[in-house]
Design a protein around this motif. Structure first.
Motif, PDB file in Angstrom:
ATOM      1  N   SER A  85       0.820  -1.232  -0.128  1.00  0.00           N
ATOM      2  CA  SER A  85      -0.149   0.017   0.079  1.00  0.00           C
ATOM      3  C   SER A  85       0.913   1.251   0.009  1.00  0.00           C
ATOM      4  O   SER A  85       0.673   2.171  -0.750  1.00  0.00           O
ATOM      5  CB  SER A  85      -0.887  -0.117   1.443  1.00  0.00           C
ATOM      6  N   TYR A  86       1.881   1.381   0.775  1.00  0.00           N
ATOM      7  CA  TYR A  86       2.893   2.447   0.883  1.00  0.00           C
ATOM      8  C   TYR A  86       3.643   2.693  -0.641  1.00  0.00           C
ATOM      9  O   TYR A  86       3.661   3.597  -1.144  1.00  0.00           O
ATOM     10  CB  TYR A  86       3.862   2.300   1.871  1.00  0.00           C
ATOM     11  N   GLU A  87       3.924   1.540  -1.091  1.00  0.00           N
ATOM     12  CA  GLU A  87       4.819   1.680  -2.449  1.00  0.00           C
ATOM     13  C   GLU A  87       3.669   2.146  -3.571  1.00  0.00           C
ATOM     14  O   GLU A  87       4.031   2.839  -4.265  1.00  0.00           O
ATOM     15  CB  GLU A  87       5.018   0.123  -2.801  1.00  0.00           C
ATOM     16  N   ASN A  88       2.550   1.526  -3.605  1.00  0.00           N
ATOM     17  CA  ASN A  88       1.294   2.241  -4.557  1.00  0.00           C
ATOM     18  C   ASN A  88       1.225   3.623  -4.389  1.00  0.00           C
ATOM     19  O   ASN A  88       1.337   4.240  -5.427  1.00  0.00           O
ATOM     20  CB  ASN A  88       0.020   1.407  -4.040  1.00  0.00           C
ATOM     21  N   VAL A  89       1.165   4.152  -3.188  1.00  0.00           N
ATOM     22  CA  VAL A  89       0.932   5.587  -2.916  1.00  0.00           C
ATOM     23  C   VAL A  89       2.252   6.458  -3.262  1.00  0.00           C
ATOM     24  O   VAL A  89       2.254   7.438  -4.044  1.00  0.00           O
ATOM     25  CB  VAL A  89       0.682   5.912  -1.323  1.00  0.00           C
ATOM     26  N   LEU A  90       3.416   5.958  -2.778  1.00  0.00           N
ATOM     27  CA  LEU A  90       4.806   6.532  -3.384  1.00  0.00           C
ATOM     28  C   LEU A  90       4.793   6.923  -4.858  1.00  0.00           C
ATOM     29  O   LEU A  90       5.338   7.639  -5.318  1.00  0.00           O
ATOM     30  CB  LEU A  90       5.861   5.632  -2.837  1.00  0.00           C
ATOM     31  N   SER A  91       4.394   5.639  -5.633  1.00  0.00           N
ATOM     32  CA  SER A  91       4.335   5.550  -6.993  1.00  0.00           C
ATOM     33  C   SER A  91       3.360   6.765  -7.727  1.00  0.00           C
ATOM     34  O   SER A  91       3.946   7.420  -8.597  1.00  0.00           O
ATOM     35  CB  SER A  91       3.857   4.071  -7.607  1.00  0.00           C
ATOM     36  N   GLN A  92       2.263   6.845  -7.115  1.00  0.00           N
ATOM     37  CA  GLN A  92       1.336   8.007  -7.321  1.00  0.00           C
ATOM     38  C   GLN A  92       1.870   9.387  -7.230  1.00  0.00           C
ATOM     39  O   GLN A  92       2.097  10.339  -7.965  1.00  0.00           O
ATOM     40  CB  GLN A  92       0.227   7.795  -6.588  1.00  0.00           C
ATOM     41  N   LEU A  93       2.529   9.450  -5.930  1.00  0.00           N
ATOM     42  CA  LEU A  93       3.242  10.539  -5.777  1.00  0.00           C
ATOM     43  C   LEU A  93       4.379  10.979  -6.617  1.00  0.00           C
ATOM     44  O   LEU A  93       4.531  12.200  -7.012  1.00  0.00           O
ATOM     45  CB  LEU A  93       3.833  10.814  -4.175  1.00  0.00           C
ATOM     46  N   LEU A 173      12.941   2.293   4.721  1.00  0.00           N
ATOM     47  CA  LEU A 173      12.178   2.102   5.665  1.00  0.00           C
ATOM     48  C   LEU A 173      11.103   3.321   5.345  1.00  0.00           C
ATOM     49  O   LEU A 173      11.348   4.402   5.347  1.00  0.00           O
ATOM     50  CB  LEU A 173      12.645   2.180   7.079  1.00  0.00           C
ATOM     51  N   TYR A 174       9.783   2.901   5.812  1.00  0.00           N
ATOM     52  CA  TYR A 174       8.740   4.053   5.341  1.00  0.00           C
ATOM     53  C   TYR A 174       8.633   4.891   6.668  1.00  0.00           C
ATOM     54  O   TYR A 174       8.559   4.566   7.729  1.00  0.00           O
ATOM     55  CB  TYR A 174       7.463   3.357   5.253  1.00  0.00           C
ATOM     56  N   ALA A 175       8.357   5.953   6.237  1.00  0.00           N
ATOM     57  CA  ALA A 175       8.406   7.321   7.452  1.00  0.00           C
ATOM     58  C   ALA A 175       6.997   7.037   8.106  1.00  0.00           C
ATOM     59  O   ALA A 175       5.920   6.806   7.529  1.00  0.00           O
ATOM     60  CB  ALA A 175       8.470   8.881   6.746  1.00  0.00           C
ATOM     61  N   TYR A 176       7.194   7.302   9.492  1.00  0.00           N
ATOM     62  CA  TYR A 176       5.637   7.183  10.217  1.00  0.00           C
ATOM     63  C   TYR A 176       4.683   8.138   9.565  1.00  0.00           C
ATOM     64  O   TYR A 176       3.469   7.714   9.557  1.00  0.00           O
ATOM     65  CB  TYR A 176       6.072   8.035  11.568  1.00  0.00           C
ATOM     66  N   ASN A 177       4.953   9.320   9.265  1.00  0.00           N
ATOM     67  CA  ASN A 177       3.681  10.183   8.758  1.00  0.00           C
ATOM     68  C   ASN A 177       3.133   9.589   7.511  1.00  0.00           C
ATOM     69  O   ASN A 177       2.044   9.664   7.422  1.00  0.00           O
ATOM     70  CB  ASN A 177       4.463  11.720   8.245  1.00  0.00           C
ATOM     71  N   LEU A 178       3.744   8.949   6.666  1.00  0.00           N
ATOM     72  CA  LEU A 178       3.350   8.465   5.275  1.00  0.00           C
ATOM     73  C   LEU A 178       2.542   7.119   5.831  1.00  0.00           C
ATOM     74  O   LEU A 178       1.442   7.170   5.497  1.00  0.00           O
ATOM     75  CB  LEU A 178       4.454   8.000   4.315  1.00  0.00           C
ATOM     76  N   ALA A 179       3.187   6.167   6.479  1.00  0.00           N
ATOM     77  CA  ALA A 179       2.583   4.978   6.750  1.00  0.00           C
ATOM     78  C   ALA A 179       1.070   5.124   7.687  1.00  0.00           C
ATOM     79  O   ALA A 179       0.322   4.390   7.389  1.00  0.00           O
ATOM     80  CB  ALA A 179       3.426   3.856   7.664  1.00  0.00           C
ATOM     81  N   THR A 180       1.065   6.120   8.474  1.00  0.00           N
ATOM     82  CA  THR A 180       0.121   6.218   9.646  1.00  0.00           C
ATOM     83  C   THR A 180      -1.171   6.902   8.710  1.00  0.00           C
ATOM     84  O   THR A 180      -2.335   6.637   8.862  1.00  0.00           O
ATOM     85  CB  THR A 180       0.562   7.198  10.702  1.00  0.00           C
ATOM     86  N   VAL A 181      -0.853   7.784   7.981  1.00  0.00           N
ATOM     87  CA  VAL A 181      -2.063   8.376   7.003  1.00  0.00           C
ATOM     88  C   VAL A 181      -2.395   7.285   6.125  1.00  0.00           C
ATOM     89  O   VAL A 181      -3.959   7.349   5.982  1.00  0.00           O
ATOM     90  CB  VAL A 181      -1.407   9.599   6.278  1.00  0.00           C
ATOM     91  N   ILE A 182      -1.695   6.447   5.355  1.00  0.00           N
ATOM     92  CA  ILE A 182      -2.213   5.382   4.424  1.00  0.00           C
ATOM     93  C   ILE A 182      -3.136   4.342   5.342  1.00  0.00           C
ATOM     94  O   ILE A 182      -4.099   4.097   4.890  1.00  0.00           O
ATOM     95  CB  ILE A 182      -1.151   4.854   3.739  1.00  0.00           C
TER      96      ILE A 182
END
Length: 297
Positions: A85-93, A173-182
């Motif tokens: 899920s995190y990777e999908n959002v990073l790709s979008q950004l 490693l994914y940052a807290y702000n990104l992971a918690t929002v997703i």
């Protein structure tokens, strides 16, 4: 007529050690806010920072919640399972040119005044072996204030609020702000109840909601338990673990901390009965409108 929104709350501890009094306050506050509105209350283990994790801490936290009668709905979610899920959002950004690779170390940033100055914004560095930062430079309305259910109107430092912050660290490693929002989006969380030490972090998370075109949840930041002004109870400060064997006194103390004193005739009741009373009597008007409260550790 539109369907009424079902309240969905959560408690999301990191498994960096056992629960202490401060983490109990956060768990209890979020639990009571959810249950008093006949909503669901979920538990998520924020295990995306392996170097800080303590072996067995996640299970110990769950056992502690159960000992205090703080039973959750559904299955426990582990952030370590949500990488896709995190990777999908990073790709979008990345496709929208809303993030970029950065080679600046913490030392470099400290030497430049403590705030990141956008040094790598236009360098087009490769993502491999570099941190990823969100690009706020062209954002029309960065989040510099928000309304909190308890703390009121929160005005953030504008320079910090508009800083290009990290969303993936150079180690991958994914940052807290990104992971918690997703995860909060995916879980359908409608309100986040947590400690006031995260007020500044909330601004960055609201910015991500805005960039992702998602409706943000409401926020309620509880007072933080401190041993001295500015010195909060935390695992890093070696705060004492709360007892699983005799939870009632600590549960009563946490309720008093939150402005809800159980009647004397109920003080010897089970945690279940105490929580039943607390749900029925939960009121935001009773909560101390403070960022921190000093206690004896």
């Amino acid at each position: 007529m539109p369907k009424p929104v079902i309240y969905r709350g959560r408690f999301a501890p990191s498994p960096s050690g056992p629960m202490h009094f401060g983490s109990l306050v956060a768990a209890l506050g979020s639990y009571l806010q959810a249950r008093s509105q006949h909503g669901s209350w979920q538990v998520r283990i924020d295990d995306i920072d392996p170097p800080r994790e303590v072996k067995g801490a996640a299970q110990d936290i769950l056992l502690t919640l159960q000992a205090y009668g703080l039973n959750w709905d559904g299955e426990v979610i582990y952030q370590s399972h949500n990488s896709q899920s995190y990777e999908n959002v990073l790709s979008q950004l990345t496709e929208r040119q809303l993030c970029y690779a950065c080679a600046c170390s913490r030392k470099i940033i400290r030497q430049s005044g403590g705030l990141y100055q956008g040094t790598c914004r236009n360098k087009q560095l490769p993502e491999i072996n570099h941190a990823l930062r969100i690009n706020l430079y062209n954002m029309t309305h960065p989040v510099t204030y928000f309304d909190d259910q308890l703390q009121g109107s929160v005005v953030l430092d504008k320079k910090q609020a508009t800083e290009d912050f990290i969303i993936r660290r150079k180690e991958g490693l994914y940052a807290y702000n990104l992971a918690t929002v997703i995860d909060d989006i995916n879980q359908g969380i409608t309100e986040i109840v947590r400690g006031a030490d995260l007020l500044n972090t909330t601004g960055k998370q609201l910015t991500l909601y805005q960039l992702l075109n998602k409706k943000p949840p409401g926020y309620l930041h509880l007072p933080v338990a401190v041993t001295a002004p500015g010195n909060k109870l935390s695992k890093q400060n070696h705060a004492l673990a709360i007892s699983k064997d005799n939870p009632r006194p600590t549960l009563l103390a946490a309720l008093r901390f939150l402005g809800h004193t159980v009647p004397q005739e109920m003080a010897l009741n089970s945690c279940f009965e105490i929580l039943k009373w607390a749900i029925q009597n939960w009121s935001l008007d009773k909560l101390p409108q403070l960022a921190e409260i000093q206690i004896k550790n």
